[in-house]
Write an enzyme that holds these catalytic residues in place. Structure first.
Site, PDB file in Angstrom:
ATOM      1  N   HIS A   1       0.890  -1.033  -0.395  1.00  0.00           N
ATOM      2  CA  HIS A   1      -0.068   0.174  -0.092  1.00  0.00           C
ATOM      3  C   HIS A   1       1.182   1.108  -0.259  1.00  0.00           C
ATOM      4  O   HIS A   1       1.669   1.054   0.729  1.00  0.00           O
ATOM      5  CB  HIS A   1      -0.855  -0.275   1.405  1.00  0.00           C
ATOM      6  CG  HIS A   1      -2.216   1.555   1.140  1.00  0.00           C
ATOM      7  ND1 HIS A   1      -1.849   2.308   2.334  1.00  0.00           N
ATOM      8  CD2 HIS A   1      -2.896   1.913   0.127  1.00  0.00           C
ATOM      9  CE1 HIS A   1      -2.786   3.382   2.012  1.00  0.00           C
ATOM     10  NE2 HIS A   1      -2.924   3.050   1.133  1.00  0.00           N
ATOM     11  N   SER A   2       0.539   2.473  -1.107  1.00  0.00           N
ATOM     12  CA  SER A   2       1.340   3.881  -1.098  1.00  0.00           C
ATOM     13  C   SER A   2       2.872   3.152  -0.726  1.00  0.00           C
ATOM     14  O   SER A   2       3.223   2.587  -1.633  1.00  0.00           O
ATOM     15  CB  SER A   2       0.957   4.438   0.652  1.00  0.00           C
ATOM     16  OG  SER A   2       0.499   5.678   0.365  1.00  0.00           O
ATOM     17  N   TYR A   3       3.560   4.076  -0.206  1.00  0.00           N
ATOM     18  CA  TYR A   3       4.865   3.540   0.188  1.00  0.00           C
ATOM     19  C   TYR A   3       5.364   2.382  -0.266  1.00  0.00           C
ATOM     20  O   TYR A   3       6.742   1.806  -0.798  1.00  0.00           O
ATOM     21  CB  TYR A   3       5.525   3.649   0.860  1.00  0.00           C
ATOM     22  CG  TYR A   3       6.881   3.779   1.882  1.00  0.00           C
ATOM     23  CD1 TYR A   3       8.098   4.166   1.171  1.00  0.00           C
ATOM     24  CD2 TYR A   3       6.908   2.448   2.483  1.00  0.00           C
ATOM     25  CE1 TYR A   3       9.115   3.968   1.620  1.00  0.00           C
ATOM     26  CE2 TYR A   3       8.368   2.145   3.400  1.00  0.00           C
ATOM     27  CZ  TYR A   3      10.267   2.870   2.564  1.00  0.00           C
ATOM     28  OH  TYR A   3      10.853   2.755   2.873  1.00  0.00           O
TER      29      TYR A   3
ATOM     30  N   HIS B   1      -7.997   6.750  -0.593  1.00  0.00           N
ATOM     31  CA  HIS B   1      -6.378   6.105   0.060  1.00  0.00           C
ATOM     32  C   HIS B   1      -6.500   5.313   0.361  1.00  0.00           C
ATOM     33  O   HIS B   1      -5.706   3.801  -0.103  1.00  0.00           O
ATOM     34  CB  HIS B   1      -5.177   6.984   0.470  1.00  0.00           C
ATOM     35  CG  HIS B   1      -4.021   6.625   0.567  1.00  0.00           C
ATOM     36  ND1 HIS B   1      -3.204   6.187  -1.138  1.00  0.00           N
ATOM     37  CD2 HIS B   1      -2.920   6.848   1.462  1.00  0.00           C
ATOM     38  CE1 HIS B   1      -1.812   6.262  -0.923  1.00  0.00           C
ATOM     39  NE2 HIS B   1      -1.936   6.228   0.629  1.00  0.00           N
TER      40      HIS B   1
END
Length: 226
Positions: free
Chosen positions: A77-79, A204
């Protein structure tokens, strides 16, 4: 049974996947989720030297201790997209597929800083009194903690192509309050026939906003469809 490895994004621990992990286990799958060094319940390990390489090593070491850790579906997820890319590149023989949940998709020599927009970079520079901890955003989970700045700045080193894996999925969140910092990664893959791209009507934190959709997508990945 598929083994999923779930890697959280900035400032979050493995607990952000609790509901998704429970859904996958209810489907009969195995789930491994990890909190990265210097973050959340491992915040006491934070120091200026914690970087992307530290986090890739976290996951590699954890997998080395797991029996039957192969044919893995890595989910970031994300980073966490940076981390799963680095892990897959180091142990490609263990990896079946990769899923990027509103996440960065790096090429060799790129950092997270390179891949996001100016607004996100400004957030990265909002460090705490230590000088190396990026503070959680106000809307993050209350358990979130500062994130090591160096992990956003360090360039990833890759030796192979993501297309060597059976399947690659990108899940894009449509409800960012402004321009999504993940748009560059989404644009990178959305027209690539080697990728499966999904757009979800959520913010997000897709694990919170679209748990059913994510469970469906991850189950499709497990079916062995190319």
């Amino acid at each position: 049974m598929t083994t999923y490895v779930l890697i959280p994004g900035a400032c979050h621990g493995q607990w952000c996947f609790d509901d998704l992990a429970a859904g996958l286990r209810n489907e009969g799958h195995r789930v491994l989720s990890y909190t990265l060094t210097g973050i959340a319940e491992r915040a006491h390990l934070a120091h200026g030297g914690v970087n992307l390489e530290t986090h890739i090593t976290d996951v590699l070491a954890a997998l080395a201790a797991e029996p039957d850790a192969d044919d893995l579906v890595l989910v970031g997820h994300s980073y966490g997209g940076m981390v799963i890319t680095g892990v897959a590149d180091r142990v490609p023989e263990l990896v079946d597929a990769l899923v990027y949940l509103d996440a960065v998709v790096p090429h060799d020599g790129e950092s997270c800083w390179d891949l996001v927009n100016d607004e996100q970079r400004q957030w990265y520079l909002d460090v705490d009194d230590t000088g190396y901890g990026v503070q959680p955003m106000s809307f993050f989970d209350p358990r979130a903690t500062a994130h090591p700045l160096a992990s956003f700045l360090q360039r990833i080193r890759l030796t192979g192509d993501l297309n060597r894996f059976r399947r690659r999925d990108f899940v894009y969140a449509l409800k960012w309050p402004g321009d999504s910092p993940l748009r560059p990664s989404y644009e990178r893959v959305k027209d690539d026939p080697n990728w499966h791209v999904h757009e979800l009507d959520g913010a997000h934190n897709l694990m919170r906003d679209n748990p059913g959709d994510l469970l469906r997508i991850l189950t499709e990945v497990a079916k062995g469809q190319s």
